[in-house]
Scaffold this motif. Structure first.
Motif, PDB file in Angstrom:
ATOM      1  N   LYS A  68      39.811  55.945  37.395  1.00 60.79           N
ATOM      2  CA  LYS A  68      40.723  54.873  37.783  1.00 60.79           C
ATOM      3  C   LYS A  68      40.347  54.295  39.141  1.00 60.79           C
ATOM      4  CE  LYS A  68      44.835  55.829  35.058  1.00 60.79           C
ATOM      5  NZ  LYS A  68      46.307  55.843  35.070  1.00 60.79           N
ATOM      6  N   GLU A  69      39.872  55.152  40.061  1.00 58.83           N
ATOM      7  CA  GLU A  69      39.452  54.642  41.377  1.00 58.83           C
ATOM      8  C   GLU A  69      38.262  53.711  41.225  1.00 58.83           C
ATOM      9  OE1 GLU A  69      39.217  53.877  45.357  1.00 58.83           O
ATOM     10  OE2 GLU A  69      40.819  54.872  44.244  1.00 58.83           O
ATOM     11  N   ALA A  70      37.366  54.055  40.306  1.00 56.99           N
ATOM     12  CA  ALA A  70      36.200  53.202  40.072  1.00 56.99           C
ATOM     13  C   ALA A  70      36.614  51.850  39.514  1.00 56.99           C
ATOM     14  CB  ALA A  70      35.230  53.893  39.117  1.00 56.99           C
ATOM     15  N   LEU A  71      37.727  51.793  38.758  1.00 57.75           N
ATOM     16  CA  LEU A  71      38.184  50.550  38.156  1.00 57.75           C
ATOM     17  C   LEU A  71      39.181  49.794  39.027  1.00 57.75           C
ATOM     18  CD1 LEU A  71      38.756  51.687  34.471  1.00 57.75           C
ATOM     19  CD2 LEU A  71      36.915  50.245  35.313  1.00 57.75           C
ATOM     20  N   SER A  72      39.488  50.323  40.223  1.00 55.33           N
ATOM     21  CA  SER A  72      40.524  49.719  41.042  1.00 55.33           C
ATOM     22  C   SER A  72      40.129  48.343  41.545  1.00 55.33           C
ATOM     23  CB  SER A  72      40.872  50.639  42.220  1.00 55.33           C
ATOM     24  OG  SER A  72      39.722  50.849  43.021  1.00 55.33           O
ATOM     25  N   HIS A  73      38.843  48.049  41.607  1.00 54.47           N
ATOM     26  CA  HIS A  73      38.389  46.691  41.932  1.00 54.47           C
ATOM     27  C   HIS A  73      37.030  46.482  41.287  1.00 54.47           C
ATOM     28  CE1 HIS A  73      35.359  48.070  44.844  1.00 54.47           C
ATOM     29  NE2 HIS A  73      36.264  48.924  45.287  1.00 54.47           N
ATOM     30  N   TYR A  74      36.639  45.212  41.177  1.00 53.63           N
ATOM     31  CA  TYR A  74      35.402  44.860  40.499  1.00 53.63           C
ATOM     32  C   TYR A  74      34.277  44.507  41.467  1.00 53.63           C
ATOM     33  CZ  TYR A  74      38.538  44.363  36.477  1.00 53.63           C
ATOM     34  OH  TYR A  74      39.465  44.585  35.494  1.00 53.63           O
ATOM     35  N   CYS A  75      34.468  44.698  42.758  1.00 52.66           N
ATOM     36  CA  CYS A  75      33.458  44.312  43.741  1.00 52.66           C
ATOM     37  C   CYS A  75      32.287  45.295  43.727  1.00 52.66           C
ATOM     38  CB  CYS A  75      34.067  44.257  45.138  1.00 52.66           C
ATOM     39  SG  CYS A  75      35.379  43.034  45.310  1.00 52.66           S
ATOM     40  N   SER A  76      31.094  44.777  43.961  1.00 55.74           N
ATOM     41  CA  SER A  76      29.900  45.611  44.033  1.00 55.74           C
ATOM     42  C   SER A  76      28.838  44.864  44.832  1.00 55.74           C
ATOM     43  CB  SER A  76      29.373  45.936  42.637  1.00 55.74           C
ATOM     44  OG  SER A  76      28.876  44.765  42.014  1.00 55.74           O
ATOM     45  N   ALA A  77      27.723  45.539  45.066  1.00 55.19           N
ATOM     46  CA  ALA A  77      26.631  44.930  45.827  1.00 55.19           C
ATOM     47  C   ALA A  77      25.983  43.782  45.070  1.00 55.19           C
ATOM     48  CB  ALA A  77      25.580  45.992  46.174  1.00 55.19           C
ATOM     49  N   GLY A  78      26.236  43.698  43.766  1.00 54.47           N
ATOM     50  CA  GLY A  78      25.634  42.621  42.982  1.00 54.47           C
ATOM     51  C   GLY A  78      26.412  41.335  42.953  1.00 54.47           C
ATOM     52  N   ASP A  79      27.507  41.246  43.683  1.00 54.11           N
ATOM     53  CA  ASP A  79      28.306  40.024  43.703  1.00 54.11           C
ATOM     54  C   ASP A  79      27.547  38.888  44.380  1.00 54.11           C
ATOM     55  OD1 ASP A  79      30.184  41.660  42.633  1.00 54.11           O
ATOM     56  OD2 ASP A  79      31.528  41.664  44.359  1.00 54.11           O
ATOM     57  N   THR A  80      27.725  37.680  43.852  1.00 51.76           N
ATOM     58  CA  THR A  80      27.168  36.481  44.481  1.00 51.76           C
ATOM     59  C   THR A  80      28.287  35.491  44.762  1.00 51.76           C
ATOM     60  OG1 THR A  80      26.707  35.486  42.317  1.00 51.76           O
ATOM     61  CG2 THR A  80      24.926  36.745  43.353  1.00 51.76           C
ATOM     62  N   ILE A  81      28.173  34.785  45.884  1.00 54.03           N
ATOM     63  CA  ILE A  81      29.209  33.838  46.308  1.00 54.03           C
ATOM     64  C   ILE A  81      28.548  32.499  46.600  1.00 54.03           C
ATOM     65  CG2 ILE A  81      30.963  33.319  48.042  1.00 54.03           C
ATOM     66  CD1 ILE A  81      31.375  36.277  48.426  1.00 54.03           C
ATOM     67  N   VAL A  82      29.115  31.438  46.035  1.00 52.46           N
ATOM     68  CA  VAL A  82      28.618  30.092  46.294  1.00 52.46           C
ATOM     69  C   VAL A  82      29.762  29.216  46.771  1.00 52.46           C
ATOM     70  CG1 VAL A  82      26.802  30.312  44.552  1.00 52.46           C
ATOM     71  CG2 VAL A  82      28.981  29.291  43.937  1.00 52.46           C
ATOM     72  N   LEU A  83      29.418  28.165  47.492  1.00 53.40           N
ATOM     73  CA  LEU A  83      30.369  27.151  47.933  1.00 53.40           C
ATOM     74  C   LEU A  83      30.124  25.895  47.119  1.00 53.40           C
ATOM     75  CD1 LEU A  83      32.590  26.645  50.168  1.00 53.40           C
ATOM     76  CD2 LEU A  83      30.787  25.477  51.450  1.00 53.40           C
ATOM     77  N   GLU A  84      31.186  25.337  46.552  1.00 53.23           N
ATOM     78  CA  GLU A  84      31.014  24.239  45.605  1.00 53.23           C
ATOM     79  C   GLU A  84      31.980  23.109  45.918  1.00 53.23           C
ATOM     80  OE1 GLU A  84      30.366  24.855  41.122  1.00 53.23           O
ATOM     81  OE2 GLU A  84      32.478  24.266  41.226  1.00 53.23           O
ATOM     82  N   ASP A  85      31.535  21.880  45.735  1.00 57.96           N
ATOM     83  CA  ASP A  85      32.415  20.712  45.705  1.00 57.96           C
ATOM     84  C   ASP A  85      31.962  19.816  44.552  1.00 57.96           C
ATOM     85  OD1 ASP A  85      30.176  19.370  46.597  1.00 57.96           O
ATOM     86  OD2 ASP A  85      31.010  18.816  48.559  1.00 57.96           O
ATOM     87  N   GLU A  86      32.478  18.583  44.516  1.00 55.85           N
ATOM     88  CA  GLU A  86      32.166  17.724  43.373  1.00 55.85           C
ATOM     89  C   GLU A  86      30.707  17.279  43.354  1.00 55.85           C
ATOM     90  OE1 GLU A  86      33.252  15.126  46.785  1.00 55.85           O
ATOM     91  OE2 GLU A  86      34.073  16.932  45.847  1.00 55.85           O
ATOM     92  N   SER A  87      29.987  17.448  44.471  1.00 57.62           N
ATOM     93  CA  SER A  87      28.603  16.978  44.534  1.00 57.62           C
ATOM     94  C   SER A  87      27.584  18.054  44.194  1.00 57.62           C
ATOM     95  CB  SER A  87      28.298  16.419  45.933  1.00 57.62           C
ATOM     96  OG  SER A  87      28.305  17.468  46.898  1.00 57.62           O
ATOM     97  N   GLY A  88      27.919  19.321  44.413  1.00 59.85           N
ATOM     98  CA  GLY A  88      26.951  20.386  44.161  1.00 59.85           C
ATOM     99  C   GLY A  88      27.444  21.708  44.711  1.00 59.85           C
ATOM    100  N   ARG A  89      26.525  22.664  44.790  1.00 61.18           N
ATOM    101  CA  ARG A  89      26.882  23.991  45.278  1.00 61.18           C
ATOM    102  C   ARG A  89      25.720  24.587  46.060  1.00 61.18           C
ATOM    103  NH1 ARG A  89      27.485  28.192  40.410  1.00 61.18           N
ATOM    104  NH2 ARG A  89      29.464  27.073  40.186  1.00 61.18           N
ATOM    105  N   VAL A  90      26.053  25.561  46.918  1.00 63.91           N
ATOM    106  CA  VAL A  90      25.042  26.268  47.693  1.00 63.91           C
ATOM    107  C   VAL A  90      25.444  27.730  47.758  1.00 63.91           C
ATOM    108  CG1 VAL A  90      26.222  25.736  49.885  1.00 63.91           C
ATOM    109  CG2 VAL A  90      23.803  26.362  49.908  1.00 63.91           C
TER     110      VAL A  90
END
Length: 566
Positions: free
Chosen positions: A139-161
């Motif tokens: 259950k502790e392992a399932l308490s959140h889905y975050c890991s080192a493999g997460d990727t984050i991008v910033l997006e608007d109507e023109s594109g993303r980075v």
């Protein structure tokens, strides 16, 4: 005999924006969910720029807000970012979490398997042969889905980075899809933007003291000539959640009756008369059980004969299904009959729509309680009301439970290791303290990330300026087109979430220019789990826990009080 009169406080509902469905010609789902993200961006973009201006006051040469007034230029569209140039851009965060289960896994989990508490899915399949330690670790392992493999991008109507948040925001583990922020950083040759600062939206204005004073003038503490009032400083609001009506715990019914006796003053003269209103933050009905013979939706391989049952079995199944709402109706009717105003916020297992915002329970479901005119307020989820000059915004807690699944923070065990005794093996040849590195996710054998507590998640949502930041990505919502009703229009005095594992509270102060706003963050404990209710003093916002337990076991007995100073 001294006669007491229950105190009252002015009340005004601000939940109109949660009542209206998306305006469409034929059906609220006729357009795409991208519309609500566009509306959220439009509502929060200027607040993010205001925070950029506030944080860079020393670098501003004029009072106007434009690219020339700040050393770092503000780029209007992400597609216009230039390589090697430090820039500021506003956009919506998109976070990819590979550890998140597939949608079919989530939707085909067991009928009874979703709840507010613990891991995302409390009923873990196939763990019957595991011991308690193994179950706890799972259950502790399932308490959140975050890991080192997460990727984050910033997006608007023109594109993303794509963003590199190694040095900011705890590596980006406390960001979720749908959050609108301003990002300062530099785009590298590989297209990755190395972030140097993150700017959240500034908080909106709070109700002024003058407005609060006018509402407080409506507080009525009069009593009969034979008694004395408690005074305007002793007006309280009681919070409850997780009543679990219709559950199998026989002692829970007794605790609910003790609660009614406390509110009606049967424990001692005058006790409970200083409670002007009771707010029930979801969890009124227990988790539903599958009726006998019912075939789970989507189980196309089930036998055609499995749904057949005799009349007695069908009648018993119908009684089992309606028992929770009938018990809830009787409980609410007792409170209303005693002259106690009640606000009921629907929750996860209540008979209402699943998508947020949830509609109030229909009056036909509560025939006893609705007989008392103006005593029961059937509210939306989320909830927004001004009581005695203080604004209360909150929910049944599903938004916070969902947010906790997608955020995490660095485990304190590494930082606190430096405070412990240092052995010779912990020092290298140059005299430097060596702290062993830990993997960033549980599956790789480390424990570097921990889940947010409920009060930390509340503070994060307040920082995001959004009641349900994970909607509609993981929290189901309606596809609003022209506005996002979950964006904070004002900063509340109290921001609460129901159905928490335990009581938590915290007062946070936010400063915008010369304005300072204080908000009480309140985690309302599940009454079924803890037997606790929380009272808040309208003037001081001081919290008091009232606990109802089994007399032989509880150190407080029935109706014992714990005072929690804020």
């Amino acid at each position: 005999m001294t006669k007491q009169k229950r105190c009252t406080a002015s009340y005004k509902s601000n939940s109109d924006r949660f009542e209206a469905l998306p305006p469409t010609v034929t059906h609220p789902y006729m357009h795409q969910y991208v519309s609500i993200y566009g509306a959220r961006y439009a509502m929060l973009q200027q607040r993010c720029l205001d925070n950029v201006q506030l944080k860079n006051k020393k670098s501003i040469s004029s009072s106007s807000m434009n690219s020339s007034s700040i050393e770092t230029p503000i780029i209007p569209r992400i597609i216009e970012l230039k390589e090697g140039v430090s820039s500021i851009a506003v956009g919506t965060i998109i976070k990819t979490t590979p550890a998140r289960p597939a949608m079919d896994t989530a939707y085909h989990s067991s009928y009874e398997g979703i709840s507010y508490l613990g891991a995302p899915y409390d009923d873990i399949n196939g763990d019957g042969d595991k011991d308690e330690d193994e179950k706890k670790e799972t259950k502790e392992a399932l308490s959140h889905y975050c890991s080192a493999g997460d990727t984050i991008v910033l997006e608007d109507e023109s594109g993303r980075v794509e963003l590199d948040l190694t040095s900011e925001m705890d590596g980006g583990y406390n960001l979720v899809t749908g959050v609108v922020v301003a990002i300062e950083g530099t785009v590298q040759a590989d297209g990755l933007m190395v972030v140097s600062a993150v700017y959240f939206p500034t908080t909106p204005p709070q109700a002024s003291d003058e407005v609060g004073a006018e509402a407080d003038a409506d507080v009525d503490m009069d009593v009969d000539d034979e008694g004395e009032g408690e005074g305007e400083d002793d007006v309280n609001i009681m919070f409850l959640s997780g009543l679990d009506c219709g559950g199998t715990d026989a002692t829970l019914s007794l605790k609910r009756e003790l609660l009614v006796d406390f509110l009606t003053g049967h424990f001692s003269p005058g006790q409970g008369s200083n409670i002007a209103r009771v707010i029930i933050a979801g969890g009124g009905c227990t988790k539903p059980t599958r009726p006998a013979g019912m075939v789970p939706y989507g189980d196309w391989n089930a036998s055609a004969n499995s749904s057949k049952s005799n009349d007695k079995e069908k009648e018993k199944s119908e009684d089992d299904v309606t028992l929770p709402i009938r018990e809830l109706d009787l409980f609410l009717g007792e409170l209303c009959a005693a002259g106690i105003p009640v606000d009921y916020i629907p929750g996860l297992h209540d008979p209402t729509n699943a998508n947020w915002p949830q509609k109030p329970l229909h009056a036909c479901l509560l025939p006893n309680a609705t007989c008392f005119v103006n005593m029961l307020t059937r509210c939306t989820n989320p909830y927004d009301a001004i009581i005695g000059g203080k604004e209360f915004i909150g929910s049944d807690g599903m938004n916070i439970a969902d947010l906790k699944r997608y955020v995490s923070k660095q485990n304190d065990s590494i930082s606190t290791a430096l405070d412990e005794d240092i052995d010779e093996d912990d020092v290298d040849e140059n005299g430097n303290i060596v702290v062993p590195s830990a993997p960033l996710n549980k599956s790789s054998g480390g424990n570097a990330l921990r889940s947010f507590t409920s009060v930390e998640a509340l503070e994060l949502a307040l920082k995001f300026n959004h009641i349900a930041p994970t909607g509609p990505d993981s929290l189901p919502t309606f596809p609003f087109k022209d506005n996002d009703p979950f964006v904070f229009e004002t900063t509340p005095h109290v921001f609460f979430a129901g159905n928490c594992n335990e009581y938590e509270s915290k007062i946070v102060e936010q400063k915008n220019s010369d304005e300072s706003k204080k908000t009480l963050l309140l985690c309302v404990p599940s009454f079924a789990l803890t037997g606790q209710a929380v009272m808040i003093n309208l003037k001081s916002l001081k919290c008091t826990i009232v606990e109802f337990g089994d007399l032989p076991k509880s150190p407080l007995g029935a109706g014992g009080e714990k005072h929690m100073e804020e």
